[in-house]
Design an enzyme around this catalytic site. Structure first.
Site, mmCIF file in Angstrom:
data_model
loop_
_atom_site.group_PDB
_atom_site.id
_atom_site.type_symbol
_atom_site.label_atom_id
_atom_site.label_comp_id
_atom_site.label_asym_id
_atom_site.label_seq_id
_atom_site.Cartn_x
_atom_site.Cartn_y
_atom_site.Cartn_z
ATOM 1 N N TYR A 148 0.842 -1.206 0.000
ATOM 2 C CA TYR A 148 0.000 0.000 0.000
ATOM 3 C C TYR A 148 0.877 1.257 0.000
ATOM 4 O O TYR A 148 0.747 2.119 -0.865
ATOM 5 C CB TYR A 148 -0.899 -0.019 1.232
ATOM 6 C CG TYR A 148 -1.887 1.120 1.309
ATOM 7 C CD1 TYR A 148 -3.013 1.151 0.487
ATOM 8 C CD2 TYR A 148 -1.706 2.165 2.218
ATOM 9 C CE1 TYR A 148 -3.940 2.196 0.574
ATOM 10 C CE2 TYR A 148 -2.623 3.202 2.314
ATOM 11 C CZ TYR A 148 -3.738 3.213 1.491
ATOM 12 O OH TYR A 148 -4.646 4.250 1.585
ATOM 13 N N LYS A 152 1.445 3.604 -3.268
ATOM 14 C CA LYS A 152 0.975 4.998 -3.276
ATOM 15 C C LYS A 152 2.142 5.957 -3.524
ATOM 16 O O LYS A 152 1.977 6.997 -4.157
ATOM 17 C CB LYS A 152 0.308 5.327 -1.940
ATOM 18 C CG LYS A 152 -1.051 4.650 -1.754
ATOM 19 C CD LYS A 152 -2.139 5.357 -2.557
ATOM 20 C CE LYS A 152 -3.520 4.826 -2.213
ATOM 21 N NZ LYS A 152 -4.593 5.501 -2.965
ATOM 22 N N VAL A 190 -10.035 1.160 12.293
ATOM 23 C CA VAL A 190 -10.265 1.210 13.739
ATOM 24 C C VAL A 190 -11.606 1.842 14.106
ATOM 25 O O VAL A 190 -12.297 1.347 15.005
ATOM 26 C CB VAL A 190 -9.078 1.895 14.453
ATOM 27 C CG1 VAL A 190 -8.987 3.387 14.129
ATOM 28 C CG2 VAL A 190 -9.143 1.671 15.942
ATOM 29 N N SER A 192 -14.563 2.096 12.452
ATOM 30 C CA SER A 192 -15.711 1.217 12.208
ATOM 31 C C SER A 192 -15.636 -0.032 13.095
ATOM 32 O O SER A 192 -16.655 -0.472 13.641
ATOM 33 C CB SER A 192 -15.803 0.856 10.729
ATOM 34 O OG SER A 192 -14.545 0.514 10.215
ATOM 35 N N PRO A 277 2.344 2.400 12.429
ATOM 36 C CA PRO A 277 2.955 3.686 12.794
ATOM 37 C C PRO A 277 2.633 4.097 14.238
ATOM 38 O O PRO A 277 1.505 3.926 14.696
ATOM 39 C CB PRO A 277 2.339 4.659 11.784
ATOM 40 C CG PRO A 277 1.992 3.806 10.603
ATOM 41 C CD PRO A 277 1.559 2.505 11.191
HETATM 42 P P1 NAD Z 1 -12.657 1.939 0.092
HETATM 43 O O1 NAD Z 1 -11.985 0.626 0.204
HETATM 44 O O2 NAD Z 1 -14.018 2.091 0.704
HETATM 45 O O3 NAD Z 1 -12.767 2.409 -1.420
HETATM 46 C C1 NAD Z 1 -11.883 2.005 -2.431
HETATM 47 C C2 NAD Z 1 -12.707 1.717 -3.679
HETATM 48 O O4 NAD Z 1 -11.822 1.337 -4.750
HETATM 49 C C3 NAD Z 1 -13.682 0.542 -3.484
HETATM 50 O O5 NAD Z 1 -14.946 0.875 -3.991
HETATM 51 C C4 NAD Z 1 -13.036 -0.590 -4.281
HETATM 52 O O6 NAD Z 1 -13.988 -1.547 -4.738
HETATM 53 C C5 NAD Z 1 -12.361 0.182 -5.400
HETATM 54 N N1 NAD Z 1 -11.257 -0.540 -6.036
HETATM 55 C C6 NAD Z 1 -10.243 -1.216 -5.435
HETATM 56 N N2 NAD Z 1 -9.422 -1.734 -6.360
HETATM 57 C C7 NAD Z 1 -9.919 -1.387 -7.572
HETATM 58 C C8 NAD Z 1 -9.520 -1.629 -8.918
HETATM 59 N N3 NAD Z 1 -8.411 -2.341 -9.189
HETATM 60 N N4 NAD Z 1 -10.273 -1.117 -9.913
HETATM 61 C C9 NAD Z 1 -11.398 -0.407 -9.656
HETATM 62 N N5 NAD Z 1 -11.825 -0.137 -8.393
HETATM 63 C C10 NAD Z 1 -11.087 -0.628 -7.369
HETATM 64 O O7 NAD Z 1 -11.637 3.003 0.729
HETATM 65 P P2 NAD Z 1 -11.783 4.589 0.922
HETATM 66 O O8 NAD Z 1 -11.551 4.877 2.351
HETATM 67 O O9 NAD Z 1 -13.004 5.091 0.290
HETATM 68 O O10 NAD Z 1 -10.504 5.096 0.133
HETATM 69 C C11 NAD Z 1 -10.584 5.700 -1.135
HETATM 70 C C12 NAD Z 1 -9.212 6.193 -1.561
HETATM 71 O O11 NAD Z 1 -8.715 7.137 -0.617
HETATM 72 C C13 NAD Z 1 -8.164 5.077 -1.654
HETATM 73 O O12 NAD Z 1 -7.329 5.312 -2.762
HETATM 74 C C14 NAD Z 1 -7.385 5.233 -0.370
HETATM 75 O O13 NAD Z 1 -6.060 4.781 -0.517
HETATM 76 C C15 NAD Z 1 -7.445 6.747 -0.148
HETATM 77 N N6 NAD Z 1 -7.275 7.066 1.264
HETATM 78 C C16 NAD Z 1 -8.288 6.864 2.156
HETATM 79 C C17 NAD Z 1 -8.076 7.156 3.502
HETATM 80 C C18 NAD Z 1 -9.157 6.974 4.529
HETATM 81 O O14 NAD Z 1 -8.875 7.126 5.703
HETATM 82 N N7 NAD Z 1 -10.389 6.683 4.186
HETATM 83 C C19 NAD Z 1 -6.835 7.633 3.937
HETATM 84 C C20 NAD Z 1 -5.816 7.806 2.994
HETATM 85 C C21 NAD Z 1 -6.057 7.539 1.654
HETATM 86 N N1 UDP Z 2 -6.439 -0.659 15.477
HETATM 87 C C1 UDP Z 2 -6.893 -1.201 16.667
HETATM 88 N N2 UDP Z 2 -7.958 -2.056 16.631
HETATM 89 C C2 UDP Z 2 -8.592 -2.383 15.467
HETATM 90 C C3 UDP Z 2 -8.137 -1.821 14.249
HETATM 91 C C4 UDP Z 2 -7.046 -0.972 14.293
HETATM 92 O O1 UDP Z 2 -6.356 -0.921 17.748
HETATM 93 O O2 UDP Z 2 -9.565 -3.165 15.524
HETATM 94 C C5 UDP Z 2 -5.300 0.278 15.516
HETATM 95 C C6 UDP Z 2 -4.185 -0.018 14.503
HETATM 96 O O3 UDP Z 2 -3.248 -0.908 15.057
HETATM 97 C C7 UDP Z 2 -3.618 1.367 14.270
HETATM 98 C C8 UDP Z 2 -4.824 2.294 14.435
HETATM 99 O O4 UDP Z 2 -5.801 1.553 15.146
HETATM 100 O O5 UDP Z 2 -2.675 1.684 15.257
HETATM 101 C C9 UDP Z 2 -5.421 2.742 13.099
HETATM 102 O O6 UDP Z 2 -5.658 1.588 12.313
HETATM 103 P P1 UDP Z 2 -6.400 1.644 10.914
HETATM 104 O O7 UDP Z 2 -6.346 0.270 10.345
HETATM 105 O O8 UDP Z 2 -7.735 2.268 11.083
HETATM 106 O O9 UDP Z 2 -5.556 2.664 10.030
HETATM 107 P P2 UDP Z 2 -3.977 2.866 9.751
HETATM 108 O O10 UDP Z 2 -3.168 1.974 10.667
HETATM 109 O O11 UDP Z 2 -3.803 2.506 8.329
HETATM 110 O O12 UDP Z 2 -3.763 4.291 10.068
#
Ligand code: NAD
Ligand code: UDP
Length: 317
Positions: A148, A152, A190, A192, A277
């Protein structure tokens, strides 16, 4: 009046953030093409948009080329939860890297402006705190999160090379942890996880000792910032941090969720996943100056709205 010339592609549009973005773009009068392979997204997320004649849905995997005519592209396709992106790590890297190449190629052909949903994960386990855009990060290239993080990072490289080499209009936003309604109950992130566990009366799975920190942004604030970044002048590329600087330990988050849900669940400490992290907080000075933006919704308010959503979804649990 609707601008019928503004055709906007949202990849990953059936996901959590993508569905909110499609909704806002339609409300702003744009024609929206939502592309998704439904890996983590669902049709239910965008079901309420299907009747809108300005909304179009296409099942497509962005690792394959796409030929459509659009003016703007928001590239969000990529699973975002560690559980899901680690399920098929090779596909995750392909989605970020091949997906970026395909969407940049499309943008080049049709001369579209393109925005990349990058992530705070490009900073890895950061030694600089809070993280400004100038920080290059500390990422393990061979760990479980690398598919990931490095995917990215490589996508960002591609965006900037297309900008330098082909003068493409690019925008790179680095999104910090964002939460809200339409997160999937089994998403694994975390916020949800804790809410669903609290509402079901199950133990809250707290990884490690809960002292690691994150900064959580409510989805409406995030989408507003993305829209503003897309409107910035052509020479503004980012990268730009988007997130809420309020920083909380995971133990604080667990306790807040228990209080707001009124749940009698207990906290169960589980092993910390590798490369998790230790700390994360955005420096949003650039967003404040470039797009006059800062988040409006504090964590407690956003959590209350998200809890309402999950309560209804889980049938009044
Ligand atoms: P999400 O998993 O709900 O949404 C991702 C979407 O991309 C899904 O609908 C999935 O079906 C689709 N997808 C995955 N692989 C695909 C492919 N190969 N072709 C077409 N569609 C594909 O996640 P999200 O939280 O909505 O994240 C959306 C974007 O924002 C992602 O790129 C994620 O990396 C970025 N992002 C989100 C967060 C966050 O906290 N929500 C933080 C940093 C970056
Ligand atoms: N985490 C947790 N319990 C869970 C899911 C995640 O304690 O059920 C912790 C995880 O180890 C991390 C933080 O919550 O330190 C955020 O995790 P998340 O997967 O939401 O996002 P990311 O680590 O990618 O920031």
């Amino acid at each position: 009046m609707r601008n019928s010339h503004q055709r906007t592609l949202v990849t990953g549009g059936a996901g959590f953030l993508g569905s909110h973005l499609c909704e806002r773009l339609l409300a702003a009068g744009e024609d929206v093409l939502c592309v998704d392979n439904y890996f983590t997204g669902t049709k239910a997320n965008i079901a309420h948009l299907l009747a809108d004649p300005h909304f179009e849905l296409m099942r497509h995997d962005v690792t394959f080329p796409l030929y459509v005519e659009v003016d703007r592209i928001y590239n969000l396709a990529c699973p975002a939860s560690p559980v899901h992106y680690q399920h098929d790590p090779v596909q995750t890297t392909k989605t970020s890297v091949h997906g970026a190449i395909n969407m940049l190629g499309l943008a080049k052909r049709v001369k579209a402006r393109i925005l990349q949903a990058s992530t705070s994960e490009v900073y890895g386990d950061p030694e600089v705190h809070p993280q400004p855009e100038s920080y290059w990060g500390r990422v393990n290239p061979v760990g479980l999160r690398s598919c990931y993080d490095e995917g990215k990072r490589c996508a960002e490289t591609l965006f900037f090379d297309y900008w330098r080499q082909h003068r493409l209009q690019i925008k790179v936003v680095r999104i910090f942890n964002t939460y809200g309604p339409r997160m999937h109950p089994n998403d694994g992130r975390v916020v949800s996880n804790f809410i669903v566990q609290a509402l079901r009366g199950e133990d809250l799975t707290l990884f490690g000792d809960g002292s690691q920190t994150r900064s959580f942004c409510y989805v409406d604030d995030l989408i507003e910032a993305m829209l503003r970044v897309m409107q910035t002048p052509a020479d503004f590329t980012g990268p730009i941090n988007i997130g809420n600087p309020g920083e909380f330990t995971m133990l604080e988050l667990a306790e807040m969720v228990l209080r707001l849900t009124g749940s009698r669940s207990r906290i169960a400490f589980k092993p910390l996943p590798s490369d998790d992290p230790r700390q994360r907080r955005p420096d949003i000075s650039l967003a404040q100056s470039a797009i006059a933006w800062e988040p409006q919704i504090p964590l407690e308010d956003g959590l209350a709205r998200t809890i309402d959503y999950f309560r209804k979804l889980l049938g009044g649990a």
